[in-house]
Scaffold this motif. Structure first.
Motif, PDB file in Angstrom:
ATOM      1  N   SER A  32      -4.862  -3.128  -6.933  1.00 46.11           N
ATOM      2  CA  SER A  32      -3.903  -2.322  -7.693  1.00 46.11           C
ATOM      3  C   SER A  32      -3.606  -0.996  -6.989  1.00 46.11           C
ATOM      4  CB  SER A  32      -4.439  -2.062  -9.098  1.00 46.11           C
ATOM      5  OG  SER A  32      -5.668  -1.388  -9.034  1.00 46.11           O
ATOM      6  N   THR A  33      -2.549  -0.355  -7.442  1.00 49.46           N
ATOM      7  CA  THR A  33      -2.136   0.924  -6.876  1.00 49.46           C
ATOM      8  C   THR A  33      -1.981   1.948  -7.989  1.00 49.46           C
ATOM      9  OG1 THR A  33       0.207   0.380  -7.020  1.00 49.46           O
ATOM     10  CG2 THR A  33      -0.906  -0.176  -4.962  1.00 49.46           C
ATOM     11  N   GLY A  36       1.614   4.556  -6.207  1.00 47.95           N
ATOM     12  CA  GLY A  36       2.002   3.992  -4.920  1.00 47.95           C
ATOM     13  C   GLY A  36       0.902   3.986  -3.872  1.00 47.95           C
ATOM     14  N   PHE A  37      -0.259   4.523  -4.187  1.00 49.64           N
ATOM     15  CA  PHE A  37      -1.389   4.536  -3.258  1.00 49.64           C
ATOM     16  C   PHE A  37      -2.392   3.461  -3.664  1.00 49.64           C
ATOM     17  CE2 PHE A  37       0.062   8.971  -3.251  1.00 49.64           C
ATOM     18  CZ  PHE A  37       0.275   9.142  -1.886  1.00 49.64           C
ATOM     19  N   PRO A  38      -3.030   2.834  -2.699  1.00 54.23           N
ATOM     20  CA  PRO A  38      -4.122   1.924  -3.074  1.00 54.23           C
ATOM     21  C   PRO A  38      -5.184   2.692  -3.856  1.00 54.23           C
ATOM     22  CG  PRO A  38      -3.570   1.674  -0.763  1.00 54.23           C
ATOM     23  CD  PRO A  38      -2.802   2.856  -1.264  1.00 54.23           C
ATOM     24  N   ILE A  39      -5.782   2.024  -4.823  1.00 54.66           N
ATOM     25  CA  ILE A  39      -6.699   2.705  -5.734  1.00 54.66           C
ATOM     26  C   ILE A  39      -7.892   3.305  -4.997  1.00 54.66           C
ATOM     27  CG2 ILE A  39      -8.042   0.671  -6.379  1.00 54.66           C
ATOM     28  CD1 ILE A  39      -7.780   1.964  -9.323  1.00 54.66           C
ATOM     29  N   TYR A  41      -7.929   4.747  -1.954  1.00 52.66           N
ATOM     30  CA  TYR A  41      -7.514   6.041  -1.405  1.00 52.66           C
ATOM     31  C   TYR A  41      -7.311   7.061  -2.517  1.00 52.66           C
ATOM     32  CZ  TYR A  41      -6.695   3.687   3.031  1.00 52.66           C
ATOM     33  OH  TYR A  41      -6.838   2.978   4.183  1.00 52.66           O
ATOM     34  N   PHE A  42      -6.704   6.616  -3.599  1.00 54.71           N
ATOM     35  CA  PHE A  42      -6.488   7.524  -4.719  1.00 54.71           C
ATOM     36  C   PHE A  42      -7.817   8.058  -5.244  1.00 54.71           C
ATOM     37  CE2 PHE A  42      -5.967   8.378  -9.260  1.00 54.71           C
ATOM     38  CZ  PHE A  42      -4.924   9.286  -9.224  1.00 54.71           C
TER      39      PHE A  42
END
Length: 77
Positions: A32-33, A36-39, A41-42
């Motif tokens: 999931s994102t 707009g960022f992969p989770i 990285y977020f």
């Protein structure tokens, strides 16, 4: 005094460390994102400011008194 130091280290270092490294194996498998960022990285980048907040809380509640006792209003010892 030792319990205050332990609490300070727990809040300032252990919580952010565990939050980042302890959760990575679980969320790295998600596709999931968020915004707009992969989770993954977020989550990691979210903990940059949250670590600062944890350090601020640690200083404010556990370590601030040591600095206030040692300095006068002019900032000199």
């Amino acid at each position: 005094m030792l319990s205050r130091q332990f609490a300070s280290v727990l809040v300032g270092l252990v919580i952010p460390f565990a939050a980042v490294l302890g959760v990575i194996p679980f969320i790295s498998k998600m596709g999931s994102t968020v915004l707009g960022f992969p989770i993954l990285y977020f989550w990691v980048f979210l903990w940059f400011p949250l670590t600062t907040v944890c350090l601020c809380i640690s200083w404010h509640f556990f370590d601030r008194h040591a600095y206030e006792d040692g300095f006068d209003e002019g900032g000199d010892q």
